[in-house]
Design a protein around this motif. Structure first.
Motif, mmCIF file in Angstrom:
data_model
loop_
_atom_site.group_PDB
_atom_site.id
_atom_site.type_symbol
_atom_site.label_atom_id
_atom_site.label_comp_id
_atom_site.label_asym_id
_atom_site.label_seq_id
_atom_site.Cartn_x
_atom_site.Cartn_y
_atom_site.Cartn_z
ATOM 1 N N PRO A 28 -5.765 16.811 13.399
ATOM 2 C CA PRO A 28 -6.078 16.414 12.017
ATOM 3 C C PRO A 28 -4.815 16.043 11.252
ATOM 4 C CG PRO A 28 -7.217 18.442 12.612
ATOM 5 C CD PRO A 28 -6.244 18.166 13.717
ATOM 6 N N VAL A 29 -4.936 15.045 10.398
ATOM 7 C CA VAL A 29 -3.825 14.591 9.562
ATOM 8 C C VAL A 29 -4.291 14.646 8.116
ATOM 9 C CG1 VAL A 29 -2.299 12.659 9.012
ATOM 10 C CG2 VAL A 29 -2.973 13.088 11.382
ATOM 11 N N ASP A 30 -3.603 15.462 7.305
ATOM 12 C CA ASP A 30 -3.994 15.642 5.910
ATOM 13 C C ASP A 30 -2.764 15.949 5.073
ATOM 14 O OD1 ASP A 30 -3.377 18.291 6.581
ATOM 15 O OD2 ASP A 30 -5.482 18.848 6.847
ATOM 16 N N ASP A 31 -2.981 16.420 3.859
ATOM 17 C CA ASP A 31 -1.845 16.692 2.970
ATOM 18 C C ASP A 31 -0.933 17.784 3.513
ATOM 19 O OD1 ASP A 31 -2.452 14.728 1.178
ATOM 20 O OD2 ASP A 31 -3.354 16.039 -0.325
ATOM 21 N N SER A 32 -1.485 18.730 4.255
ATOM 22 C CA SER A 32 -0.626 19.771 4.827
ATOM 23 C C SER A 32 0.302 19.172 5.884
ATOM 24 C CB SER A 32 -1.466 20.903 5.425
ATOM 25 O OG SER A 32 -2.220 20.454 6.537
ATOM 26 N N THR A 33 -0.180 18.160 6.599
ATOM 27 C CA THR A 33 0.679 17.444 7.548
ATOM 28 C C THR A 33 1.826 16.777 6.798
ATOM 29 O OG1 THR A 33 -1.315 16.940 8.833
ATOM 30 C CG2 THR A 33 0.697 15.753 9.416
ATOM 31 N N ALA A 34 1.510 16.172 5.671
ATOM 32 C CA ALA A 34 2.531 15.507 4.864
ATOM 33 C C ALA A 34 3.568 16.511 4.359
ATOM 34 C CB ALA A 34 1.876 14.788 3.694
ATOM 35 N N GLU A 35 3.104 17.657 3.876
ATOM 36 C CA GLU A 35 4.023 18.686 3.371
ATOM 37 C C GLU A 35 4.959 19.144 4.484
ATOM 38 O OE1 GLU A 35 4.275 19.989 0.263
ATOM 39 O OE2 GLU A 35 2.720 18.698 -0.568
ATOM 40 N N HIS A 36 4.413 19.368 5.665
ATOM 41 C CA HIS A 36 5.212 19.832 6.800
ATOM 42 C C HIS A 36 6.230 18.766 7.202
ATOM 43 C CE1 HIS A 36 6.210 22.135 10.335
ATOM 44 N NE2 HIS A 36 5.900 21.128 11.129
ATOM 45 N N ASP A 75 0.789 -1.225 0.000
ATOM 46 C CA ASP A 75 0.000 0.000 0.000
ATOM 47 C C ASP A 75 0.825 1.281 0.000
ATOM 48 O OD1 ASP A 75 -2.787 0.530 -0.192
ATOM 49 O OD2 ASP A 75 -2.701 1.498 1.761
ATOM 50 N N ILE A 76 2.131 1.191 0.188
ATOM 51 C CA ILE A 76 2.970 2.383 0.204
ATOM 52 C C ILE A 76 3.916 2.333 -0.990
ATOM 53 C CG2 ILE A 76 4.607 3.754 1.526
ATOM 54 C CD1 ILE A 76 1.995 3.639 2.925
ATOM 55 N N PRO A 77 3.561 2.955 -2.096
ATOM 56 C CA PRO A 77 4.452 2.944 -3.263
ATOM 57 C C PRO A 77 5.714 3.759 -3.001
ATOM 58 C CG PRO A 77 2.615 4.436 -3.633
ATOM 59 C CD PRO A 77 2.334 3.739 -2.336
ATOM 60 N N VAL A 78 6.790 3.403 -3.680
ATOM 61 C CA VAL A 78 8.061 4.113 -3.532
ATOM 62 C C VAL A 78 8.236 5.043 -4.724
ATOM 63 C CG1 VAL A 78 10.544 3.882 -3.318
ATOM 64 C CG2 VAL A 78 9.047 2.191 -2.247
ATOM 65 N N PRO A 79 8.217 6.361 -4.505
ATOM 66 C CA PRO A 79 8.265 7.309 -5.623
ATOM 67 C C PRO A 79 9.667 7.446 -6.217
ATOM 68 C CG PRO A 79 8.256 8.501 -3.550
ATOM 69 C CD PRO A 79 8.087 7.041 -3.202
ATOM 70 N N ASP A 80 9.725 7.912 -7.439
ATOM 71 C CA ASP A 80 10.987 8.235 -8.109
ATOM 72 C C ASP A 80 10.714 9.412 -9.043
ATOM 73 O OD1 ASP A 80 13.489 8.327 -9.196
ATOM 74 O OD2 ASP A 80 13.384 6.376 -10.194
ATOM 75 N N THR A 81 10.570 10.587 -8.444
ATOM 76 C CA THR A 81 10.201 11.778 -9.213
ATOM 77 C C THR A 81 11.401 12.497 -9.807
ATOM 78 O OG1 THR A 81 10.332 13.277 -7.304
ATOM 79 C CG2 THR A 81 8.234 12.122 -7.662
ATOM 80 N N GLY A 82 12.612 12.111 -9.374
ATOM 81 C CA GLY A 82 13.808 12.772 -9.880
ATOM 82 C C GLY A 82 14.334 13.869 -8.971
ATOM 83 N N ALA A 83 13.631 14.138 -7.858
ATOM 84 C CA ALA A 83 14.073 15.162 -6.913
ATOM 85 C C ALA A 83 13.669 14.734 -5.506
ATOM 86 C CB ALA A 83 13.455 16.517 -7.248
ATOM 87 N N VAL A 84 14.566 14.932 -4.540
ATOM 88 C CA VAL A 84 14.316 14.431 -3.198
ATOM 89 C C VAL A 84 13.136 15.133 -2.528
ATOM 90 C CG1 VAL A 84 15.959 16.004 -2.054
ATOM 91 C CG2 VAL A 84 15.390 13.778 -1.013
ATOM 92 N N ASP A 85 12.956 16.438 -2.802
ATOM 93 C CA ASP A 85 11.858 17.129 -2.116
ATOM 94 C C ASP A 85 10.500 16.580 -2.545
ATOM 95 O OD1 ASP A 85 12.328 18.196 -4.639
ATOM 96 O OD2 ASP A 85 11.646 20.207 -4.096
ATOM 97 N N THR A 86 10.334 16.331 -3.832
ATOM 98 C CA THR A 86 9.052 15.783 -4.293
ATOM 99 C C THR A 86 8.901 14.307 -3.913
ATOM 100 O OG1 THR A 86 10.069 15.493 -6.482
ATOM 101 C CG2 THR A 86 8.643 17.416 -6.166
#
Length: 201
Positions: free
Chosen positions: A176-184, A75-86
């Motif tokens: 609350p846990v949402d996308d802003s939590t993930a960004e932080h 359920d947790i895919p491993v990304p490879d966007t080409g940049a560590v921040d993304t």
């Protein structure tokens, strides 16, 4: 209620049966929780006889452990966007979305409830989180190779730093846990890595 003597809808063999039973186990965890989960109910929901379940899993605990480990690994895919921040943002968002879903909540509850006192569940929890860290380590290795992070960055510690704010909100503060939590969380982890806080050793 369907008895074991009554016909059931065939779900196939091998991996199809395993997948059906895993799905039924997770559904039972979501609907009823670990304490009320039974092999009989899992078998009925999966459309198989309970003897089919017992041929593959010795008991309820081993069934739950296998279903949890399989679910979290997939359920947790491993990304490879080409940049560590993304990459870190994608990892954090994926973790948030998984753990805030009904199934994710049931997984957490099973691993942190009375079930966690069982050696099998406790071992599964270590295995599951350890596997998640190992699967995500290439994200950090690629970032080091691209020169985005210090060469002595510890992948495991960086990934724990990424997950910590998310799990703190989920399990401790009930915020609350949402996308802003993930960004932080991603921003904190990246700053810690670039600042040399998560070095090996």
């Amino acid at each position: 209620m369907t008895s074991d003597a009554e016909p059931r809808k065939a779900v196939g063999r091998g991996e199809k049966v395993r997948a059906a039973v895993h799905a039924a186990t997770l559904a039972e965890l979501v609907d009823k929780g670990y304490a009320a989960l039974t092999v009989d109910n899992v078998a009925q929901r999966a459309g198989v006889h309970k003897t089919t379940v017992y041929r593959r899993w010795a008991d309820r605990e081993s069934l739950v452990v296998d279903a949890l480990a399989d679910h979290v690994a997939a359920d947790i895919p491993v990304p490879d966007t080409g940049a560590v921040d993304t990459d870190l943002r994608e990892l954090a968002r994926s973790l948030v979305h998984t753990m805030t879903s009904p199934t994710g909540q049931a997984v957490l509850a099973a691993m942190l409830s009375d079930a966690a006192r069982l050696p099998e569940i406790a071992d599964a929890r270590k295995r599951i989180f350890g596997d998640r860290l190992r699967r995500a380590e290439p994200v950090i290795a690629r970032a080091v190779e691209r020169g985005e992070l210090p060469t002595d960055t510890d992948p495991g510690e960086l990934l724990k730093t990424l997950a910590a704010p998310i799990y703190f909100r989920l399990l401790i503060s009930a915020e609350p846990v949402d996308d802003s939590t993930a960004e932080h969380a991603a921003a904190l982890a990246l700053a810690a890595a670039r600042g040399g806080v998560v070095r090996k050793g």
